[in-house]
Design an enzyme around this catalytic site. Sequence first.
Site, mmCIF file in Angstrom:
data_model
loop_
_atom_site.group_PDB
_atom_site.id
_atom_site.type_symbol
_atom_site.label_atom_id
_atom_site.label_comp_id
_atom_site.label_asym_id
_atom_site.label_seq_id
_atom_site.Cartn_x
_atom_site.Cartn_y
_atom_site.Cartn_z
ATOM 1 N N GLY A 156 0.814 -1.199 0.000
ATOM 2 C CA GLY A 156 0.000 0.000 0.000
ATOM 3 C C GLY A 156 0.847 1.249 0.000
ATOM 4 N N GLU A 212 4.985 -6.737 0.433
ATOM 5 C CA GLU A 212 4.643 -7.191 -0.930
ATOM 6 C C GLU A 212 4.172 -6.036 -1.798
ATOM 7 O OE1 GLU A 212 2.033 -10.297 0.523
ATOM 8 O OE2 GLU A 212 0.436 -8.800 0.554
ATOM 9 N N PRO A 213 5.087 -5.137 -2.102
ATOM 10 C CA PRO A 213 4.729 -3.963 -2.888
ATOM 11 C C PRO A 213 4.540 -4.265 -4.372
ATOM 12 C CG PRO A 213 7.082 -3.973 -2.456
ATOM 13 C CD PRO A 213 6.509 -5.150 -1.722
ATOM 14 N N GLY A 214 3.565 -3.592 -4.968
ATOM 15 C CA GLY A 214 3.403 -3.612 -6.416
ATOM 16 C C GLY A 214 3.742 -2.230 -6.940
ATOM 17 N N ARG A 244 -7.046 2.621 -15.582
ATOM 18 C CA ARG A 244 -7.042 3.248 -14.255
ATOM 19 C C ARG A 244 -7.809 4.571 -14.172
ATOM 20 N NH1 ARG A 244 -3.442 4.650 -11.267
ATOM 21 N NH2 ARG A 244 -4.030 3.601 -9.378
ATOM 22 N N TYR A 297 -10.579 3.896 -11.453
ATOM 23 C CA TYR A 297 -10.281 4.432 -10.114
ATOM 24 C C TYR A 297 -10.314 5.958 -10.057
ATOM 25 C CZ TYR A 297 -8.117 -0.232 -9.624
ATOM 26 O OH TYR A 297 -7.865 -1.565 -9.606
ATOM 27 N N CYS A 355 -15.660 2.832 -27.903
ATOM 28 C CA CYS A 355 -17.046 3.275 -27.973
ATOM 29 C C CYS A 355 -17.704 3.127 -26.613
ATOM 30 C CB CYS A 355 -17.780 2.536 -29.071
ATOM 31 S SG CYS A 355 -17.177 3.115 -30.657
ATOM 32 N N GLU A 356 -17.368 4.053 -25.786
ATOM 33 C CA GLU A 356 -17.706 4.068 -24.365
ATOM 34 C C GLU A 356 -16.984 5.312 -23.864
ATOM 35 O OE1 GLU A 356 -18.755 1.678 -20.850
ATOM 36 O OE2 GLU A 356 -18.219 0.575 -22.620
ATOM 37 N N TYR A 402 -0.588 -1.854 -12.658
ATOM 38 C CA TYR A 402 -2.026 -1.994 -12.952
ATOM 39 C C TYR A 402 -2.424 -1.292 -14.247
ATOM 40 C CZ TYR A 402 -1.515 -3.309 -8.135
ATOM 41 O OH TYR A 402 -1.063 -3.897 -6.989
HETATM 42 C C1 LIG Z 1 -2.449 -5.987 -4.801
HETATM 43 C C2 LIG Z 1 -1.791 -6.507 -3.619
HETATM 44 C C3 LIG Z 1 -0.583 -5.946 -3.177
HETATM 45 C C4 LIG Z 1 0.084 -4.768 -3.838
HETATM 46 O O1 LIG Z 1 -0.464 -3.534 -3.550
HETATM 47 P P1 LIG Z 1 0.224 -2.186 -4.094
HETATM 48 O O2 LIG Z 1 -0.663 -1.099 -3.684
HETATM 49 O O3 LIG Z 1 0.348 -2.316 -5.577
HETATM 50 O O4 LIG Z 1 1.569 -2.104 -3.493
HETATM 51 C C5 LIG Z 1 0.017 -6.534 -2.091
HETATM 52 N N1 LIG Z 1 -0.532 -7.593 -1.460
HETATM 53 C C6 LIG Z 1 -1.680 -8.149 -1.845
HETATM 54 C C7 LIG Z 1 -2.214 -9.321 -1.135
HETATM 55 C C8 LIG Z 1 -2.350 -7.620 -2.938
HETATM 56 O O5 LIG Z 1 -3.514 -8.179 -3.320
#
Ligand SMILES: *Cc1c(COP(=O)(O)O)cnc(C)c1O
Length: 410
Positions: free
Chosen positions: A227, A268-270, A307, A311, A337-338, A365
Amino acid sequence: MEFTNDAYRVQGLDLHEICDNFGTPVYVYDAEKIVNQLESLKKAFAGNKLKIKFAAKSLTNLAILKLIRKHGGGIDVVSIQEAQLALKAGFEAKDILFTPNCVGFDEICEGVKLGLMINIDNLSILKKFGETYGNSKPCCIRLNPHIMAGGNKKISTGHADSKFGISIYQLPDVLELIDKYGMDVIGLHVHTGSDILDADVFMQMSKIIFEAANNFAELKFIDFGSGFKVAYQEGDIVTSIEELGKKLSSAFREFCQEYGTELEMWFEPGKYLVSEAGLFLVKTNVVKATPARTFVGVNSGLNHFLRPMMYDAHHDIVNISNPSGEKHVYSVVGYICETDNLGWDRQLHEVREGDLLAFKNAGAYCFSMASNYNSRLRPPEVLIIDGEAKLIRKRETMEDITRNLVDIEI
Ligand SMILES: *Cc1c(COP(=O)(O)O)cnc(C)c1O
């Protein structure tokens, strides 16, 4: 990545050239930026037994997974298919955390067969897991601490109405099942959503999870989820990783001392790892003045770049073809077309038909949520690595659209 007045370059490579070579629309990722972000996390949490598990769903290209593995990252997957990709990228099964939500028990069993670390997200699966595996397979439990955090409702996962995790108020039920089946719980996990602004939210969350952790005798790690917020536009408040590093590390050390074991600290960063590393490059098809506003219609849309509509996300846009043009206000829209507004009322350097626009923060994402809506082809992905632009996913062709169609006699 440099956006100066007359040069739009990634690792010295001109973005125009990339568009010439690979066509538009195209996703471009800067490997250096991804590695730097990973290193900054390692630095902020140095001194802990740290594991960074990349949230694969944010950017699921094989080359990206390999890059992260090469630089010491682990991986978090949310489907059996992502797990298979992670294995293909060379991750060892035991280093893959499988955090699915509302999947069937058969998918959990597949994960066990592959040798993944399973993260259990509801009581019904916990019971089945206990019945089936007893103490023979270690597992992790995803708790929901009931904290409202996250940038908006769709990406908040830790509040009371969220479908994610096992409620902290159901901890007695968890403990009863674990006891009944003699289960081997080696990890606790929380993930309260995306775009958390404040280190204090993490601290609040950690307090709850430490308290819960005291009920488990055999823990090896605590996974604090993710997050971490990154800037999507100038002036955005972002998670201060240094501040969080200091505060959380000190609280964690204190907890580990009480607990009696030095546990591993997982994240667990994305977004944090890949968002800013990505650009999405499109071409202007039409500039359409109406009595109300001037639209810039580009050769892409919500099919490739969801996105903004999904969002209400803000992505900065740069006209890379006319860096010194006079600024005007435009609304940038797609060809779907939307209604697909990609950027509303934006000040851009004068946009002419044929100009190339770059959307920033297109690493997380973005491609991974792309679809074939309107039977459009999904764009290619290019990784800039060691000063070279490498194709890491081909542009789709009509064959990809028709591959699974069954042409019956009507
Ligand atoms: C999507 C997700 C993340 C990554 O969140 P970010 O906001 O992209 O860092 C981490 N853990 C879990 C379980 C997720 O589903």
